[in-house]
Design an enzyme around this catalytic site. Sequence first.
Site, short mmCIF file in Angstrom:
data_model
loop_
_atom_site.label_atom_id
_atom_site.label_comp_id
_atom_site.label_asym_id
_atom_site.label_seq_id
_atom_site.Cartn_x
_atom_site.Cartn_y
_atom_site.Cartn_z
N ARG A 52 95.40 35.18 38.22
CA ARG A 52 94.17 34.63 38.52
C ARG A 52 92.93 34.27 37.46
O ARG A 52 93.33 34.08 35.95
CB ARG A 52 93.88 36.08 38.00
CG ARG A 52 94.13 36.76 39.58
CD ARG A 52 93.95 37.94 40.06
NE ARG A 52 94.29 38.85 40.24
CZ ARG A 52 95.49 40.02 40.39
NH1 ARG A 52 95.67 39.64 39.17
NH2 ARG A 52 96.12 40.50 42.06
N HIS A 83 89.65 29.58 42.35
CA HIS A 83 90.61 30.21 42.86
C HIS A 83 91.75 29.65 44.44
O HIS A 83 92.91 30.17 44.77
CB HIS A 83 90.07 31.16 44.12
CG HIS A 83 90.93 32.50 43.93
ND1 HIS A 83 91.48 33.70 43.49
CD2 HIS A 83 90.88 32.87 44.92
CE1 HIS A 83 91.56 34.60 43.54
NE2 HIS A 83 91.84 34.04 45.35
N ARG A 87 95.37 28.88 43.19
CA ARG A 87 96.23 30.95 43.30
C ARG A 87 96.75 30.94 44.62
O ARG A 87 97.84 31.33 45.12
CB ARG A 87 95.67 31.78 42.86
CG ARG A 87 96.10 33.06 42.79
CD ARG A 87 95.58 33.72 42.61
NE ARG A 87 95.60 35.60 42.91
CZ ARG A 87 96.61 36.59 42.81
NH1 ARG A 87 97.39 35.87 41.82
NH2 ARG A 87 97.02 37.78 43.07
N HIS A 95 100.24 40.53 43.39
CA HIS A 95 99.37 41.56 44.19
C HIS A 95 100.26 43.03 44.98
O HIS A 95 100.99 42.94 44.90
CB HIS A 95 99.73 40.44 46.00
CG HIS A 95 98.79 39.47 45.70
ND1 HIS A 95 99.20 38.58 45.39
CD2 HIS A 95 97.64 39.44 46.35
CE1 HIS A 95 98.28 37.42 45.77
NE2 HIS A 95 97.46 37.93 46.03
#
Length: 330
Positions: free
Chosen positions: A199, A282, A285, A308
Site C-alpha cells: 500500500r 493504488h 497494487r 488482505h
Amino acid sequence: MATIRKLRGRWQAQVRRRGMKPRAKSFDSKAEAEKWARDLEAQVDRFGAAPDTKILETTTLGSLLERYQREVTPTKRGAVQEDQRIEVLRRHDLSHRTLIGLSQQDIASFRDERLQSVAPSTTVREMAILSHVLEVAARDWGMPLAKNVVKLVRRPVIRNERSRRLTDDEEQRLLDGCDAGLVPYFKTLVILAVETGMRRGEILGLEWSDISHNRRVITLTMTKNGSGREVPLSQRAFEALTDWREKADVDQSTVFPMTAGALEQAWRRLLARSNVKALRFHDLRHEAVSRMFERGLNMIEVSSISGHKELRMLKRYTHLSADDLVARLG
C-alpha cells in the site's frame, strides 16, 4: 405497557414498571412520545431498572463527537483522516440532536442527504464513526443508551471495484517517465509497488532497517489492518532497492522521504509525462496482486504477501489476463 395520552395539547407518555418509580414525559407529537416510552422500556429490560436519562436529554451528539475526537481518535493509526471526518460531522445539523432525541430516522435522513453530495464509501465511513461513538459512549462513558440507532439503519452499498490493469507498454512508459522526473527514487518506488502490491502508506513508511538483504524480505511491523507481515522481494524489486541504497543519503533512515501529498503530485506529473490515462497509484497494487495469481500463486500465498485478511476483498483486486490463462490451460 406504556400509556400514551393527549393532555392540554401535548402528548404525554407514562411508563409504569414493577420495582421502579413511574416516569412520565410530554412531547409535541405522539410519535416522539411513543419512541421515548419504547426506549425507556428497553432500558429497563436491559439494565433491570430505569436509568437516569437526564444526561441523555442534555448531551448532544456534537458534544460526544468532540469528546471522542479528543480522547479516542488520537490513539488510532488513521487519526488524521478520522479527525477530518469528525470535523465534517460536527458541522452537520445532526450534531445538535440530543441523545434522547436521536432516532433511527435521523440517521437514515443523514445517510440519504450525504449520498447526494459524497460517495457511498464516504457515507459508510461517517456512519461507522457515528456508530462507534455511540458504542464508546454506552460502554466506556456510562451513557444509558438503550440501543445504537446507527446499527439499525441500512448502510449504502459500495461499488468501487476497479479492473484497471497496465496495458501494452504503459509500464515501460511510466518507468521512462520516472527517469525524466525530478524525484531520484520514484522509479524504485513504482517498481516496488508493482512487484510487491504494498500500500502507499506502507511504501512511504518503509525504513532501511525494515529490509533484510540476506533474506530478501521486507518486514512491516504494523499495517492498515492492524497486524504486521513479511513481504518477499522479487529479484527485480531487490535490485531496484539495492541500487537506490547506493545513491541515497546514508543518514536518511526512510527509504522514500516523501509525504502522501507529494507522492500524489509526483504521480500526476508522471502520468502526464508518460501519456498514461486514468491510472491511480493504488491501481499498481491491483496490478501486482493480479500478476501474483498469473504466476501461479494461490489465494493464501497472495494474501500473505498483500496483507488482505478477507479473501472476499482480495477477489476485488484480481483481474487476470485471459491470454495468460489460455497459456496455463495448455
